[in-house]
Design a protein around this motif. Structure first.
Motif, mmCIF file in Angstrom:
data_model
loop_
_atom_site.group_PDB
_atom_site.id
_atom_site.type_symbol
_atom_site.label_atom_id
_atom_site.label_comp_id
_atom_site.label_asym_id
_atom_site.label_seq_id
_atom_site.Cartn_x
_atom_site.Cartn_y
_atom_site.Cartn_z
ATOM 1 N N GLN A 170 5.435 3.641 1.670
ATOM 2 C CA GLN A 170 5.180 2.416 1.131
ATOM 3 C C GLN A 170 4.846 1.343 2.323
ATOM 4 O O GLN A 170 6.125 1.436 3.167
ATOM 5 C CB GLN A 170 6.255 1.799 0.228
ATOM 6 C CG GLN A 170 5.687 1.019 -0.804
ATOM 7 C CD GLN A 170 6.933 0.939 -1.824
ATOM 8 O OE1 GLN A 170 7.590 0.566 -1.714
ATOM 9 N NE2 GLN A 170 6.203 0.957 -3.198
ATOM 10 N N GLU A 191 -6.836 2.876 -6.328
ATOM 11 C CA GLU A 191 -6.482 4.000 -5.671
ATOM 12 C C GLU A 191 -7.723 4.775 -4.837
ATOM 13 O O GLU A 191 -8.748 4.866 -5.691
ATOM 14 C CB GLU A 191 -5.759 5.039 -6.573
ATOM 15 C CG GLU A 191 -5.383 6.433 -5.729
ATOM 16 C CD GLU A 191 -4.265 6.925 -6.955
ATOM 17 O OE1 GLU A 191 -4.394 8.265 -6.596
ATOM 18 O OE2 GLU A 191 -3.606 6.388 -7.684
ATOM 19 N N LEU A 235 -4.731 -4.584 6.488
ATOM 20 C CA LEU A 235 -5.205 -3.510 5.686
ATOM 21 C C LEU A 235 -6.154 -2.891 6.819
ATOM 22 O O LEU A 235 -6.283 -1.613 6.681
ATOM 23 C CB LEU A 235 -5.811 -4.041 4.507
ATOM 24 C CG LEU A 235 -6.322 -2.655 3.759
ATOM 25 C CD1 LEU A 235 -5.453 -1.629 3.408
ATOM 26 C CD2 LEU A 235 -7.066 -3.334 2.321
ATOM 27 N N VAL A 253 -4.182 6.814 -1.282
ATOM 28 C CA VAL A 253 -3.955 5.569 -0.844
ATOM 29 C C VAL A 253 -3.982 4.611 -1.952
ATOM 30 O O VAL A 253 -5.290 4.770 -2.544
ATOM 31 C CB VAL A 253 -4.830 4.951 0.363
ATOM 32 C CG1 VAL A 253 -4.242 3.819 0.723
ATOM 33 C CG2 VAL A 253 -4.724 6.018 1.585
ATOM 34 N N ARG A 254 -3.173 3.681 -2.365
ATOM 35 C CA ARG A 254 -3.034 3.104 -3.551
ATOM 36 C C ARG A 254 -2.441 1.860 -3.192
ATOM 37 O O ARG A 254 -1.518 1.736 -2.527
ATOM 38 C CB ARG A 254 -2.241 3.779 -4.598
ATOM 39 C CG ARG A 254 -2.186 3.065 -5.756
ATOM 40 C CD ARG A 254 -1.376 3.399 -7.113
ATOM 41 N NE ARG A 254 -0.039 3.971 -6.485
ATOM 42 C CZ ARG A 254 0.297 5.455 -7.073
ATOM 43 N NH1 ARG A 254 -0.608 6.035 -7.823
ATOM 44 N NH2 ARG A 254 1.425 5.970 -6.662
ATOM 45 N N SER A 255 -3.117 0.645 -3.806
ATOM 46 C CA SER A 255 -2.599 -0.555 -3.826
ATOM 47 C C SER A 255 -2.882 -1.184 -5.186
ATOM 48 O O SER A 255 -4.016 -1.432 -5.595
ATOM 49 C CB SER A 255 -3.182 -1.443 -2.879
ATOM 50 O OG SER A 255 -2.698 -2.816 -2.888
ATOM 51 N N LEU A 285 -10.286 0.003 -1.647
ATOM 52 C CA LEU A 285 -8.844 -0.849 -1.983
ATOM 53 C C LEU A 285 -9.449 -2.283 -2.258
ATOM 54 O O LEU A 285 -8.849 -3.151 -2.818
ATOM 55 C CB LEU A 285 -8.040 -0.812 -0.843
ATOM 56 C CG LEU A 285 -7.270 0.738 -0.773
ATOM 57 C CD1 LEU A 285 -5.966 0.614 0.138
ATOM 58 C CD2 LEU A 285 -6.828 1.035 -2.219
ATOM 59 N N VAL A 335 0.921 -1.228 0.067
ATOM 60 C CA VAL A 335 -0.055 0.142 0.125
ATOM 61 C C VAL A 335 0.884 1.251 0.149
ATOM 62 O O VAL A 335 1.919 1.361 0.817
ATOM 63 C CB VAL A 335 -1.045 0.033 1.157
ATOM 64 C CG1 VAL A 335 -1.712 1.505 1.105
ATOM 65 C CG2 VAL A 335 -1.734 -1.301 1.310
#
Length: 119
Positions: free
Chosen positions: A54, A91, A63, A85-87, A113, A3
């Motif tokens: 990261q 995003e 999570l 927040v990105r995975s 997510l 993430v």
């Protein structure tokens, strides 16, 4: 699961370092590997500028703890910040000044997510 968390707004790099310390102090995230990613150096920079955090989450169930911790942190901020927040390909970007409730922030992160529909 990896993430990535970035911030925009007033003193984003400073706030990102505060978030990093907050996450490292969270007992539920003790098993997560947290590292900073610096922005490419630009002319006139006096040193590296933190661009994003990261977070490597093992197992994936962490999570929920990460989303809760970010939500609580954002809920107590005095400065206006936007959280990204990105995975992978997913995003979510949240204006923390509009969502002050930590539970709302956490559930939005999880919903986006994990791809779960709104309840």
């Amino acid at each position: 699961m990896i993430v990535e968390i970035g911030l925009t707004g007033d003193e984003a790099a400073y706030e990102l370092r505060q978030l990093e310390k907050w996450l490292r102090d969270d007992d539920e995230l003790k098993g997560a590997a947290i590292s900073g990613r610096n922005a490419p150096a630009e002319s006139g920079d006096m040193g590296p500028v933190l661009e994003a955090l990261q977070v490597l989450l093992e197992p994936q169930g962490v999570l929920t703890a990460l989303a809760a911790s970010v939500g609580t942190w954002a809920g107590v901020r005095r400065r206006s910040v936007r959280i990204r927040v990105r995975s992978g390909e997913k995003e979510v970007e949240i204006d923390a000044s509009r969502l002050r409730d930590p539970d709302d922030i956490a559930s939005r992160i999880l919903r986006e997510l994990e791809g779960k529909p709104e309840a």
